[in-house]
Motif scaffolding. Structure first.
Motif, PDB file in Angstrom:
ATOM      1  N   LEU A  67       0.796  -1.240   0.000  1.00  0.00           N
ATOM      2  CA  LEU A  67       0.000   0.000   0.000  1.00  0.00           C
ATOM      3  C   LEU A  67       0.829   1.291   0.000  1.00  0.00           C
ATOM      4  N   PRO A  68       1.964   1.375   0.715  1.00  0.00           N
ATOM      5  CA  PRO A  68       2.705   2.645   0.693  1.00  0.00           C
ATOM      6  C   PRO A  68       3.188   3.071  -0.696  1.00  0.00           C
ATOM      7  N   ALA A  69       3.429   2.126  -1.594  1.00  0.00           N
ATOM      8  CA  ALA A  69       3.838   2.487  -2.949  1.00  0.00           C
ATOM      9  C   ALA A  69       2.687   3.146  -3.707  1.00  0.00           C
ATOM     10  N   GLY A  75       2.952   5.303   4.777  1.00  0.00           N
ATOM     11  CA  GLY A  75       4.182   4.660   5.226  1.00  0.00           C
ATOM     12  C   GLY A  75       4.035   3.794   6.461  1.00  0.00           C
ATOM     13  N   MET A  76       3.015   4.025   7.276  1.00  0.00           N
ATOM     14  CA  MET A  76       2.832   3.249   8.505  1.00  0.00           C
ATOM     15  C   MET A  76       2.091   1.942   8.258  1.00  0.00           C
ATOM     16  N   LEU A  77       1.502   1.750   7.097  1.00  0.00           N
ATOM     17  CA  LEU A  77       0.650   0.591   6.860  1.00  0.00           C
ATOM     18  C   LEU A  77       1.348  -0.763   7.006  1.00  0.00           C
ATOM     19  N   PRO A  78       2.605  -0.929   6.589  1.00  0.00           N
ATOM     20  CA  PRO A  78       3.239  -2.234   6.785  1.00  0.00           C
ATOM     21  C   PRO A  78       3.395  -2.631   8.251  1.00  0.00           C
ATOM     22  N   ALA A  79       3.478  -1.657   9.151  1.00  0.00           N
ATOM     23  CA  ALA A  79       3.619  -1.953  10.578  1.00  0.00           C
ATOM     24  C   ALA A  79       2.279  -2.100  11.281  1.00  0.00           C
ATOM     25  N   ALA A  80       1.189  -1.748  10.616  1.00  0.00           N
ATOM     26  CA  ALA A  80      -0.145  -1.837  11.213  1.00  0.00           C
ATOM     27  C   ALA A  80      -0.575  -3.290  11.316  1.00  0.00           C
ATOM     28  N   ALA A  81      -1.432  -3.565  12.291  1.00  0.00           N
ATOM     29  CA  ALA A  81      -1.979  -4.911  12.434  1.00  0.00           C
ATOM     30  C   ALA A  81      -3.013  -5.194  11.351  1.00  0.00           C
ATOM     31  N   ALA A  82      -3.668  -4.147  10.883  1.00  0.00           N
ATOM     32  CA  ALA A  82      -4.710  -4.285   9.863  1.00  0.00           C
ATOM     33  C   ALA A  82      -4.980  -2.910   9.274  1.00  0.00           C
ATOM     34  N   ALA A  83      -5.747  -2.918   8.221  1.00  0.00           N
ATOM     35  CA  ALA A  83      -6.242  -1.673   7.638  1.00  0.00           C
ATOM     36  C   ALA A  83      -7.669  -1.914   7.187  1.00  0.00           C
ATOM     37  N   ILE A  84      -8.443  -0.873   7.209  1.00  0.00           N
ATOM     38  CA  ILE A  84      -9.783  -0.919   6.625  1.00  0.00           C
ATOM     39  C   ILE A  84      -9.808   0.122   5.522  1.00  0.00           C
ATOM     40  N   ALA A 152     -10.497   6.150   1.442  1.00  0.00           N
ATOM     41  CA  ALA A 152      -9.392   6.247   2.393  1.00  0.00           C
ATOM     42  C   ALA A 152      -9.037   4.869   2.920  1.00  0.00           C
ATOM     43  N   ALA A 153      -7.797   4.739   3.364  1.00  0.00           N
ATOM     44  CA  ALA A 153      -7.357   3.540   4.077  1.00  0.00           C
ATOM     45  C   ALA A 153      -7.119   3.966   5.522  1.00  0.00           C
TER      46      ALA A 153
END
Length: 181
Positions: A67-69, A75-84, A152-153
């Motif tokens: 997602l960050p690309a 940029g924080m999404l790879p470290a998140a437990a999840a995203a909606i 939005a994510a």
């Protein structure tokens, strides 16, 4: 920015304490917590009660890592437990209007963010719309049909940082009765 005087505002602590959390500690966001977040999101008002919002829950590490690309602020999404990923269905929106869809989804997003804070989770709103590049990238990554607009994510996780409550109130942005100056 005005200093936050919390005296007499305790019932509003949920609002003032909600901050964009971009650093996450290890830990799962449970299916039960995701359910509560989605229920809170769908408790939002919508134009003529059309409820055009649609949600894609993302837990897959590879997808979160991609997602960050696509999303410059993600940029924080790879470290998140999840995203909606909050989307809207243009066919379901009042008068099939994008503007109503965006307003409805934004109300759902704010409810989701407040619910995450109430549950002790950290969350951050990462805009997708109106960037055509981001919209196209998310559509492709998540397999969204053309009528579905990603808005939005929302990154989710256990806060890895503590942020003080605040407001960004500025009296210069407020006009009484008529526009002044």
């Amino acid at each position: 920015m005005a200093n936050l005087n919390t005296a007499g505002k305790e019932p509003l602590n949920l609002i003032f304490g909600r901050r964009s959390v971009r650093v996450y500690a290890p830990g799962e966001v449970t299916p039960g917590q995701i359910q509560v977040l989605l229920e809170a999101a769908m408790a939002a008002p919508s134009a003529m009660t059309k409820d055009p919002w649609r949600f894609v829950v993302v837990r897959d590490r590879q997808t979160l890592g991609r997602l960050p690309a696509i999303l410059p602020g993600g940029g924080m999404l790879p470290a998140a437990a999840a995203a909606i990923v909050v989307c809207g269905d243009l066919d379901a929106a009042f008068e099939c209007q994008l503007s109503y869809l965006l307003q409805d989804c934004s109300a759902a997003i704010e409810n989701l963010l407040l619910a995450a804070h109430a549950l002790g989770l950290g969350a951050c709103w990462v805009g997708i719309h109106p960037s055509e590049k981001s919209i196209g990238g998310v559509r492709e990554l998540l397999g969204l049909p053309p009528r579905i607009v990603p808005v939005a994510a929302i990154s989710l996780g256990h806060p890895g940082e503590e942020l003080d409550p605040r407001t960004r109130f500025d009296a210069r942005y407020v006009h009484q009765e008529r526009w002044q100056g």
